[in-house]
Design an enzyme around this catalytic site. Structure first.
Site, short mmCIF file in Angstrom:
data_model
loop_
_atom_site.label_atom_id
_atom_site.label_comp_id
_atom_site.label_asym_id
_atom_site.label_seq_id
_atom_site.Cartn_x
_atom_site.Cartn_y
_atom_site.Cartn_z
N HIS A 127 0.81 -1.21 0.00
CA HIS A 127 0.00 0.00 0.00
C HIS A 127 0.85 1.27 0.00
O HIS A 127 1.90 1.34 0.63
CB HIS A 127 -0.93 0.01 1.22
CG HIS A 127 -0.21 -0.03 2.53
ND1 HIS A 127 0.23 1.09 3.19
CD2 HIS A 127 0.16 -1.09 3.31
CE1 HIS A 127 0.82 0.74 4.31
NE2 HIS A 127 0.80 -0.58 4.42
N ASP A 128 0.39 2.23 -0.79
CA ASP A 128 0.96 3.58 -0.83
C ASP A 128 2.36 3.65 -1.40
O ASP A 128 3.04 4.68 -1.27
CB ASP A 128 0.94 4.23 0.56
CG ASP A 128 -0.45 4.24 1.18
OD1 ASP A 128 -1.34 4.88 0.61
OD2 ASP A 128 -0.64 3.60 2.23
N GLY A 145 4.96 -1.04 2.88
CA GLY A 145 4.16 0.13 2.59
C GLY A 145 4.97 1.42 2.50
O GLY A 145 6.02 1.56 3.12
#
Length: 271
Positions: A127-128, A145
């Protein structure tokens, strides 16, 4: 209703959920599942047994191989079902078992991948993450992340990158390495914990960098990492000496920028 171009070839055993957008000449193989918020741009090829889900956009000419799951919900402990997205650029290849997650609200809500990237089997983009273009991630590479990877970086098989780390342009990460701290542009890192082993001179040469420029960057590297002060102080101190060399300044600016991580060095010490 889904928007499916007339030229798309969808296997009758594939599932295209209502709301999906499928571009021209897209191919979707049997037992693949395309979610309701997915956009597949022109010329995308999806093999059998692929899941593309979430608020996900796949760029033109991408190829996704079997057992990949693209656009899955983040694995963050703070995930609470908020709206987030994954955007993959044009002409990327995602081999067998690749996983890519959407973003989180706390990290900006977006996972972004540039153009012309190659993700080999079972590599993971969490994520991200923010990835540039022309990146190669070999088998079983793991990005935690919020990792940033700049253009044309190469990550060797089985390496793991700590959350919030940055990997600079044209850096080279050796197989099975642990990236605990930021890796400078053109840097070569190996080992666990990862140790900076100099510059990726081969990659710099292949990218068309002339010998004089490579020599200037190597001299800047020596000034920064072999100087008496800490890494960031040394980089700031030599800025004026390399102001006319864009490549050396790229390294200096990377080191002096704000970051949640220290700088990888040849000496297993924090910058």
């Amino acid at each position: 209703m889904s928007t499916i171009s007339a030229s798309a070839r969808i296997h009758p055993l594939a599932v295209i959920e209502d709301g999906a957008v499928v571009g021209e000449n897209v191919v979707v193989g049997p037992f693949s599942h395309i979610g309701p918020r997915v956009v597949l741009k022109d010329d995308v090829e999806i093999a059998s047994h692929v899941v593309v889900t979430g608020n996900t956009e796949i760029g033109k000419g991408c190829r996704i191989f079997s057992m990949a799951v693209i656009g899955g919900v983040s694995q963050s402990l703070h995930e609470a079902g908020e709206t987030s997205s994954l955007t993959v650029g044009d002409n990327c290849v995602m081999r067998e078992g690749v996983t890519m997650n959407t973003g989180t609200v706390g990290g900006g809500g977006k996972t972004v991948v540039g153009n012309d990237c190659l993700f080999l089997a079972n590599s993971h983009v969490a994520h991200d993450c923010q990835l540039g273009s022309g990146i190669i991630m070999s088998n079983n590479v793991m990005l935690a992340g919020h990792v940033h990877v700049a253009d044309r970086a190469i990550l060797g098989g089985g390496c793991a990158v700590h959350q919030f780390s940055r990997i600079g342009r044209q850096a080279f990460i050796g197989g099975l390495s642990a990236v605990n701290y930021d890796v400078i542009p053109y840097g070569m890192l190996n080992g666990n914990p990862g140790i900076l082993g100099g510059l990726n001179v081969v990659g710099m040469t292949r990218a068309g960098m002339d010998k004089q420029t490579i020599h200037r960057v190597r001299r800047a590297y020596k000034d920064i990492f072999e100087g008496e002060g800490n890494i960031r102080a040394n980089a700031a101190a030599v800025r004026d000496a390399y102001i006319d060399c864009a490549e050396a300044m790229e390294v200096i600016d990377f080191i002096t920028a704000d970051s949640d991580r220290a700088i990888s060095s040849p000496f297993r010490r924090k910058g």
